[in-house]
Motif scaffolding. Structure first.
Motif, PDB file in Angstrom:
ATOM      1  N   UNK B   4       4.749   2.135  -0.076  1.00 53.88           N
ATOM      2  CA  UNK B   4       3.806   2.852   1.076  1.00 53.88           C
ATOM      3  C   UNK B   4       4.499   2.707   2.674  1.00 53.88           C
ATOM      4  N   UNK B  18      -6.751  -0.211  10.555  1.00 55.69           N
ATOM      5  CA  UNK B  18      -7.210  -0.896   9.567  1.00 55.69           C
ATOM      6  C   UNK B  18      -7.947   0.520   8.757  1.00 55.69           C
ATOM      7  N   UNK B  19      -8.293   1.819   9.190  1.00 54.65           N
ATOM      8  CA  UNK B  19      -8.775   2.076   8.888  1.00 54.65           C
ATOM      9  C   UNK B  19      -7.543   3.398   6.952  1.00 54.65           C
ATOM     10  N   UNK B  20      -6.621   3.622   8.638  1.00 56.51           N
ATOM     11  CA  UNK B  20      -5.931   4.252   7.222  1.00 56.51           C
ATOM     12  C   UNK B  20      -5.374   3.643   6.385  1.00 56.51           C
ATOM     13  N   UNK B  21      -5.021   2.256   6.106  1.00 57.30           N
ATOM     14  CA  UNK B  21      -4.415   1.434   4.252  1.00 57.30           C
ATOM     15  C   UNK B  21      -5.726   1.505   3.662  1.00 57.30           C
ATOM     16  N   UNK B  22      -7.022   1.193   4.545  1.00 52.45           N
ATOM     17  CA  UNK B  22      -8.427   1.260   3.511  1.00 52.45           C
ATOM     18  C   UNK B  22      -8.226   2.511   2.801  1.00 52.45           C
ATOM     19  N   UNK B  23      -7.854   3.613   3.401  1.00 49.00           N
ATOM     20  CA  UNK B  23      -8.534   4.739   3.079  1.00 49.00           C
ATOM     21  C   UNK B  23      -7.028   5.429   2.592  1.00 49.00           C
ATOM     22  N   UNK B  24      -5.930   5.262   2.592  1.00 44.74           N
ATOM     23  CA  UNK B  24      -4.360   5.555   2.027  1.00 44.74           C
ATOM     24  C   UNK B  24      -4.452   4.675   0.027  1.00 44.74           C
ATOM     25  N   UNK B  25      -5.307   3.933   0.834  1.00 47.33           N
ATOM     26  CA  UNK B  25      -5.142   2.492  -1.431  1.00 47.33           C
ATOM     27  C   UNK B  25      -5.743   3.378  -1.564  1.00 47.33           C
ATOM     28  N   UNK B  27      -7.106   6.505  -1.803  1.00 52.38           N
ATOM     29  CA  UNK B  27      -6.440   7.710  -2.454  1.00 52.38           C
ATOM     30  C   UNK B  27      -5.376   7.531  -3.758  1.00 52.38           C
ATOM     31  N   UNK B  28      -4.315   6.144  -3.270  1.00 56.99           N
ATOM     32  CA  UNK B  28      -3.526   6.423  -4.422  1.00 56.99           C
ATOM     33  C   UNK B  28      -4.497   5.618  -5.607  1.00 56.99           C
ATOM     34  N   UNK B  30      -6.862   5.557  -6.647  1.00 50.97           N
ATOM     35  CA  UNK B  30      -7.906   7.320  -7.593  1.00 50.97           C
ATOM     36  C   UNK B  30      -7.196   8.078  -8.040  1.00 50.97           C
ATOM     37  N   UNK B  36      -6.020  -1.781  -6.373  1.00 57.76           N
ATOM     38  CA  UNK B  36      -5.571  -2.116  -5.446  1.00 57.76           C
ATOM     39  C   UNK B  36      -4.671  -2.709  -4.568  1.00 57.76           C
ATOM     40  N   UNK B  39      -1.335  -1.723  -4.413  1.00 55.54           N
ATOM     41  CA  UNK B  39      -0.106  -0.976  -3.217  1.00 55.54           C
ATOM     42  C   UNK B  39      -0.494  -1.721  -2.310  1.00 55.54           C
ATOM     43  N   UNK B  41       1.964  -1.565   1.593  1.00 55.68           N
ATOM     44  CA  UNK B  41       1.453  -0.286   2.632  1.00 55.68           C
ATOM     45  C   UNK B  41       2.069  -0.869   3.806  1.00 55.68           C
TER      46      UNK B  41
END
Lengths: 62, 62, 62, 62, 62, 62
Positions: B4, B18-25, B27-28, B30, B36, B39, B41
């Motif tokens: 990504x 930090x929050x973005x890579x945690x949540x994007x990971x 999302x993928x 899921x 994880x 993934x 990024x």
């Protein structure tokens, strides 16, 4: 929808970038028939030590 | 295996990344069902003069 | 403005892609505070012979 | 040296691509002052299910 | 951690890709000193009508 | 014609980059049989806060 990524050697002026994105967008709109607002361009400025042709760094190229 | 690449305007905080890579990971994972750890990024911070929509630099956009 | 490029192994269903772009967009909006309409995602489906980790093609990985 | 990557929705004709690379190259040469031979363009054709804006696949966009 | 994206003209054999990712990974490990397992390569096969140098499609190049 | 994009963590020396592009180019020439002059490499140096594996930033990885 067209996503355009342009990698160039660093050092270009704002004026050069402004003209480039305007003209590149027009070139795409003309040929693909999409609206200008659909064209997304991003530019990456790279140091000359981060480009290589033929296995030789641009910064080593005399 | 998912790779990504995210290009964003510069100026985001470490906390936002930090929050973005945690949540994007998440999302993928899921949706694709991969682990994880698979993934990867990478984020590129771009100056506002390096993005354009509709042929206009973001830095020119008032 | 965020441009997200996702490379995945081919074979994912439309439903998986639909869920992934919805959730990845939400993850970015949550953390960066940009509008969802500013998030542009593109997906590249790659054959398993087009990914390698540790110098070994995914398609060779038993 | 400029490397240009263009991601478009699949279905464009050869004639459209031929015109696009000619005109995009001219736009870059005009603004950056580099020789045309230094401009390398690559195009990726993506299915409409592989683009998303605002978390919605292009193929779902009525 | 190194992420390597290689765009090539389509038509390469599995054997060529297998050799290429093995040798490119070794080249990176040798020079950067990272473990081979950290090197992630992805390959995109592009039609000859999707590459252009000097504003001319590779498929038009006699 | 091969376009190689390499994303690495920042901090590599000029000598490391010089060796890497030389050896990666040789690896591609050996396997694909193209001339070295056709191999275009670009390198992006990324901060450790701009890489993530498994949803964790490299800079957070102890």
């Amino acid at each position: 929808m067209p996503i355009v990524s342009i990698k160039i050697a660093e050092g270009r002026t704002l004026e050069q970038k402004r003209g480039m994105v305007k003209d590149v967008t027009a070139a795409i709109v003309k040929n693909l028939g999409c609206p200008a607002s659909a064209v997304h361009i991003n530019i990456t400025d790279l140091k000359r030590e981060n480009f290589a042709d033929g296995g030789i760094l641009l910064s080593d190229n005399k």
